[in-house]
Design a protein around this motif. Structure first.
Motif, mmCIF file in Angstrom:
data_model
loop_
_atom_site.group_PDB
_atom_site.id
_atom_site.type_symbol
_atom_site.label_atom_id
_atom_site.label_comp_id
_atom_site.label_asym_id
_atom_site.label_seq_id
_atom_site.Cartn_x
_atom_site.Cartn_y
_atom_site.Cartn_z
ATOM 1 N N LYS A 322 11.003 12.187 -32.339
ATOM 2 C CA LYS A 322 10.609 11.091 -33.227
ATOM 3 C C LYS A 322 9.179 10.668 -32.924
ATOM 4 O O LYS A 322 8.362 10.473 -33.828
ATOM 5 C CB LYS A 322 11.559 9.909 -33.038
ATOM 6 C CG LYS A 322 11.251 8.723 -33.943
ATOM 7 C CD LYS A 322 12.219 7.581 -33.705
ATOM 8 C CE LYS A 322 11.870 6.376 -34.579
ATOM 9 N NZ LYS A 322 12.783 5.237 -34.332
ATOM 10 N N LEU A 323 8.858 10.542 -31.640
ATOM 11 C CA LEU A 323 7.502 10.207 -31.227
ATOM 12 C C LEU A 323 6.531 11.321 -31.609
ATOM 13 O O LEU A 323 5.413 11.056 -32.066
ATOM 14 C CB LEU A 323 7.472 9.973 -29.709
ATOM 15 C CG LEU A 323 6.125 9.643 -29.078
ATOM 16 C CD1 LEU A 323 5.586 8.332 -29.622
ATOM 17 C CD2 LEU A 323 6.253 9.572 -27.556
ATOM 18 N N PHE A 324 6.961 12.577 -31.455
ATOM 19 C CA PHE A 324 6.123 13.733 -31.797
ATOM 20 C C PHE A 324 5.733 13.711 -33.272
ATOM 21 O O PHE A 324 4.568 13.934 -33.631
ATOM 22 C CB PHE A 324 6.881 15.015 -31.462
ATOM 23 C CG PHE A 324 6.190 16.272 -31.909
ATOM 24 C CD1 PHE A 324 5.172 16.828 -31.159
ATOM 25 C CD2 PHE A 324 6.560 16.894 -33.093
ATOM 26 C CE1 PHE A 324 4.533 17.988 -31.574
ATOM 27 C CE2 PHE A 324 5.935 18.049 -33.517
ATOM 28 C CZ PHE A 324 4.920 18.600 -32.755
ATOM 29 N N LYS A 325 6.710 13.429 -34.151
ATOM 30 C CA LYS A 325 6.445 13.437 -35.587
ATOM 31 C C LYS A 325 5.450 12.348 -35.981
ATOM 32 O O LYS A 325 4.628 12.536 -36.883
ATOM 33 C CB LYS A 325 7.753 13.258 -36.355
ATOM 34 C CG LYS A 325 8.696 14.452 -36.247
ATOM 35 C CD LYS A 325 10.027 14.171 -36.928
ATOM 36 C CE LYS A 325 10.993 15.340 -36.746
ATOM 37 N NZ LYS A 325 12.329 15.053 -37.333
ATOM 38 N N ILE A 326 5.537 11.192 -35.319
ATOM 39 C CA ILE A 326 4.600 10.106 -35.626
ATOM 40 C C ILE A 326 3.207 10.433 -35.099
ATOM 41 O O ILE A 326 2.190 10.101 -35.718
ATOM 42 C CB ILE A 326 5.097 8.781 -35.004
ATOM 43 C CG1 ILE A 326 6.468 8.410 -35.577
ATOM 44 C CG2 ILE A 326 4.108 7.652 -35.260
ATOM 45 C CD1 ILE A 326 7.100 7.211 -34.896
ATOM 46 N N LEU A 327 3.147 11.127 -33.981
ATOM 47 C CA LEU A 327 1.897 11.366 -33.274
ATOM 48 C C LEU A 327 1.107 12.545 -33.822
ATOM 49 O O LEU A 327 -0.131 12.479 -33.934
ATOM 50 C CB LEU A 327 2.220 11.611 -31.796
ATOM 51 C CG LEU A 327 1.098 11.641 -30.771
ATOM 52 C CD1 LEU A 327 0.460 10.262 -30.644
ATOM 53 C CD2 LEU A 327 1.639 12.098 -29.417
ATOM 54 N N ILE A 328 1.780 13.627 -34.207
ATOM 55 C CA ILE A 328 1.122 14.919 -34.381
ATOM 56 C C ILE A 328 0.164 14.978 -35.575
ATOM 57 O O ILE A 328 -0.958 15.481 -35.454
ATOM 58 C CB ILE A 328 2.171 16.059 -34.469
ATOM 59 C CG1 ILE A 328 1.476 17.414 -34.410
ATOM 60 C CG2 ILE A 328 3.055 15.914 -35.682
ATOM 61 C CD1 ILE A 328 0.760 17.686 -33.125
ATOM 62 N N ILE A 329 0.562 14.481 -36.746
ATOM 63 C CA ILE A 329 -0.286 14.605 -37.935
ATOM 64 C C ILE A 329 -1.599 13.827 -37.774
ATOM 65 O O ILE A 329 -2.684 14.390 -37.983
ATOM 66 C CB ILE A 329 0.468 14.156 -39.204
ATOM 67 C CG1 ILE A 329 1.718 15.034 -39.423
ATOM 68 C CG2 ILE A 329 -0.453 14.229 -40.419
ATOM 69 C CD1 ILE A 329 1.407 16.507 -39.582
ATOM 70 N N PRO A 330 -1.557 12.531 -37.400
ATOM 71 C CA PRO A 330 -2.836 11.832 -37.186
ATOM 72 C C PRO A 330 -3.671 12.475 -36.082
ATOM 73 O O PRO A 330 -4.904 12.503 -36.177
ATOM 74 C CB PRO A 330 -2.398 10.415 -36.775
ATOM 75 C CG PRO A 330 -1.014 10.265 -37.291
ATOM 76 C CD PRO A 330 -0.402 11.626 -37.208
ATOM 77 N N ALA A 331 -3.008 13.009 -35.043
ATOM 78 C CA ALA A 331 -3.746 13.642 -33.939
ATOM 79 C C ALA A 331 -4.468 14.890 -34.418
ATOM 80 O O ALA A 331 -5.630 15.128 -34.048
ATOM 81 C CB ALA A 331 -2.782 13.986 -32.803
ATOM 82 N N ILE A 332 -3.802 15.706 -35.235
ATOM 83 C CA ILE A 332 -4.431 16.921 -35.765
ATOM 84 C C ILE A 332 -5.607 16.563 -36.665
ATOM 85 O O ILE A 332 -6.684 17.177 -36.596
ATOM 86 C CB ILE A 332 -3.392 17.766 -36.526
ATOM 87 C CG1 ILE A 332 -2.417 18.417 -35.532
ATOM 88 C CG2 ILE A 332 -4.075 18.831 -37.372
ATOM 89 C CD1 ILE A 332 -1.294 19.170 -36.194
ATOM 90 N N ILE A 333 -5.421 15.544 -37.521
ATOM 91 C CA ILE A 333 -6.510 15.111 -38.405
ATOM 92 C C ILE A 333 -7.713 14.652 -37.576
ATOM 93 O O ILE A 333 -8.862 15.018 -37.846
ATOM 94 C CB ILE A 333 -6.033 13.979 -39.341
ATOM 95 C CG1 ILE A 333 -4.969 14.513 -40.311
ATOM 96 C CG2 ILE A 333 -7.213 13.386 -40.113
ATOM 97 C CD1 ILE A 333 -4.319 13.436 -41.156
ATOM 98 N N GLY A 334 -7.429 13.853 -36.540
ATOM 99 C CA GLY A 334 -8.504 13.380 -35.675
ATOM 100 C C GLY A 334 -9.200 14.514 -34.955
ATOM 101 O O GLY A 334 -10.439 14.534 -34.832
#
Length: 503
Positions: A322-334
């Motif tokens: 659950k934490l991974f799904k929230i974290l990964i997309i914004p992290a990749i964009i950044g």
């Protein structure tokens, strides 16, 4: 010496009580009973909070000579809780069902226990397991679901740690599932056996959850992404860089420098679990690499190592999806954005270098703080803006050559997240960030400074199996102090040289 029959009975009883955990777990409806709390100091306040947090409709009578103002503040919204400011006497036990003794007077606690037992009542005496008829365990609650944890009075600290693990591991959505199961149960017909079979079938997914495609194939996705990245880079270099084809005949000395650096930095990272990015970035800048090329070299060399580490954490169950799904997309964009901007500024590397040097100077200070165990005050609440944290961490990591772990992992742990699940989630996220930022760098820069990239990849790969043994031979604090000082000196040198050029 021969024991009397009475002594033998006592000895036998004692040994039976000590043999194993004899506690029988029960859940008491305190809202149906009348509770007496004796004591309203700090201990009494702690007991009162525990009772109210689990049963906010509990009928409680508080008896105490001295009453903290916090007690009055706590009960102002609970009219069913009454206070008697006086000394305890036996008459206070009239019409009482259960007793909590929370005074700091040991003699008084023992007297209260004696008269309570004469009345046939159960009592809990704060911080005195041997005087208790029952214990208050650590509670994990997700809506109507409650899990009580007891260590038989041996270690409340262990109970609290288990509570942290369960709070992190059990999803909040579990209460919604519980409500749905309750509704389903009310609609079932048939005998008891038929109902049990139906409910068991519905709840089977809780024990053997169905994994989505990503979770079920994470190992192969990691390997595929790593092979595609390294294969694409190798083919591109072979076709576009003539020097690459004759590399093994005429080896550039730069390769050897980065081969050794990658080996040493990977050993340090394996020994203390951090600093690969900051040490590599500092060294790359000192060797004359532009910031974008340095960051590209670091991220490409980290793809395989983070993929393996992430997969291992996944296999051990340390990933909070659950934490991974929230974290990964914004992290990749950044990360992609940071890599793109840094690559676009390659022509202005002389101005970007001091900025990166200041950042690595700061991270060197962070390493020294960790070495000497200088900690910031721990946050009282979990950090909630996970997406923003991922974006900032991914951007800074790509734009400045490192810092994903220093920023994201430390923020999650300081914000109350469980360290084990945070580490596993951050590691597997790091693989995808390193992969996509590397592709961005390679697309923008091509095969520039590929000798340094190849040196870091091979050096860190050779060091990986040796790192674990090194960590057992050398003091982690010694390494961290040395790394922190070296990184700060190298970074400070870059800043000073830039200032001297300006004047």
């Amino acid at each position: 010496m021969q024991l009397s029959p009475n002594q033998q009975d006592n000895e036998q009883t004692f040994s039976e009580e000590e043999k194993g955990n004899q506690l029988f777990p029960v859940f008491v409806k305190l809202n149906k009973l009348h509770t007496l709390l004796i004591g309203a100091g700090n201990i009494g306040l702690e007991k009162l909070r525990a009772i109210i947090n689990n049963s906010n409709r509990a009928k409680i009578t508080i008896v105490a000579e001295m009453i903290l103002p916090e007690v009055y503040e706590l009960i102002k919204d609970y009219p069913q809780i009454k206070i008697k400011q006086k000394s305890f006497d036996v008459d206070d036990l009239n019409d009482i069902d259960i007793v909590f003794a929370a005074t700091n007077n040991q003699i008084l606690n023992e007297e209260i226990r004696a008269v309570t037992h004469e009345k046939g009542l159960l009592i809990n005496v704060a911080d005195k397991p041997e005087l208790c008829d029952f214990y208050l365990g650590s509670i994990v609650q997700k809506g109507d679901l409650k899990i009580a944890i007891s260590t038989n009075g041996k270690s409340p600290t262990i109970a609290k740690r288990l509570k942290q693990i369960l709070n992190e591991g059990l999803p909040a959505e579990l209460d919604a599932t519980l409500q749905n199961m309750s509704a389903l149960r009310n609609t079932l017909n048939g005998d008891f056996t038929a109902k049990v079979k139906k409910l068991n079938k519905v709840t089977e997914s809780l024990v053997n959850p169905r994994k989505n495609f990503f979770e079920a194939n994470i190992k192969w996705l990691i390997w595929l992404a790593a092979i595609l990245l390294l294969g694409t880079a190798g083919i591109t270099l072979w076709n576009t860089e003539p020097e690459f084809q004759t590399f093994f005949i005429n080896i550039d000395p730069l390769f050897y420098w980065f081969l050794g650096a990658g080996f040493v930095f990977a050993l340090i990272d394996g020994a203390i679990g951090m600093s690969y990015g900051v040490t590599s970035a500092s060294f790359s800048l000192a060797m004359g690499l532009p910031p974008a090329s340095a960051s590209m070299a670091i991220h490409i060399s980290e793809v395989m190592s983070n993929g393996i580490a992430g997969w291992m954490h996944y296999k051990m169950g340390n990933v909070n999806w659950k934490l991974f799904k929230i974290l990964i997309i914004p992290a990749i964009i950044g990360a992609v954005l940071g890599a793109y901007i840094l690559s676009s500024l390659e022509h202005y590397s002389s101005y970007v270098k001091p900025v990166v040097a200041v950042y690595t100077l700061f991270l060197g200070g962070v390493i020294l703080m960790k070495a000497f165990n200088i900690k910031r005050k721990k946050a009282e609440h979990k950090i909630k803006k996970i997406g923003l944290l991922g974006f900032v961490g991914g951007f800074i990591d790509a734009a400045f050559g490192g810092g994903w772990g220093s920023i994201v992992l430390s923020s999650l742990i300081a914000g109350g997240r469980h360290p084990l699940f945070s580490l596993g989630t951050v590691k597997i996220s790091r693989f995808f960030i390193a992969t996509l930022s590397s592709l961005t760098f390679f697309t923008m820069l091509g095969g520039k400074h590929w000798e340094a990239v190849l040196g870091l990849i091979i050096g860190s790969a050779i060091a990986s199996p040796i790192a674990a043994k090194v960590s057992n031979k050398i003091s982690a604090k010694t390494i961290m102090v040395a790394v922190g000082i070296i990184v700060m000196l190298v970074s400070l040198r870059s800043v000073v040289l830039f200032i001297l050029k300006l004047f």
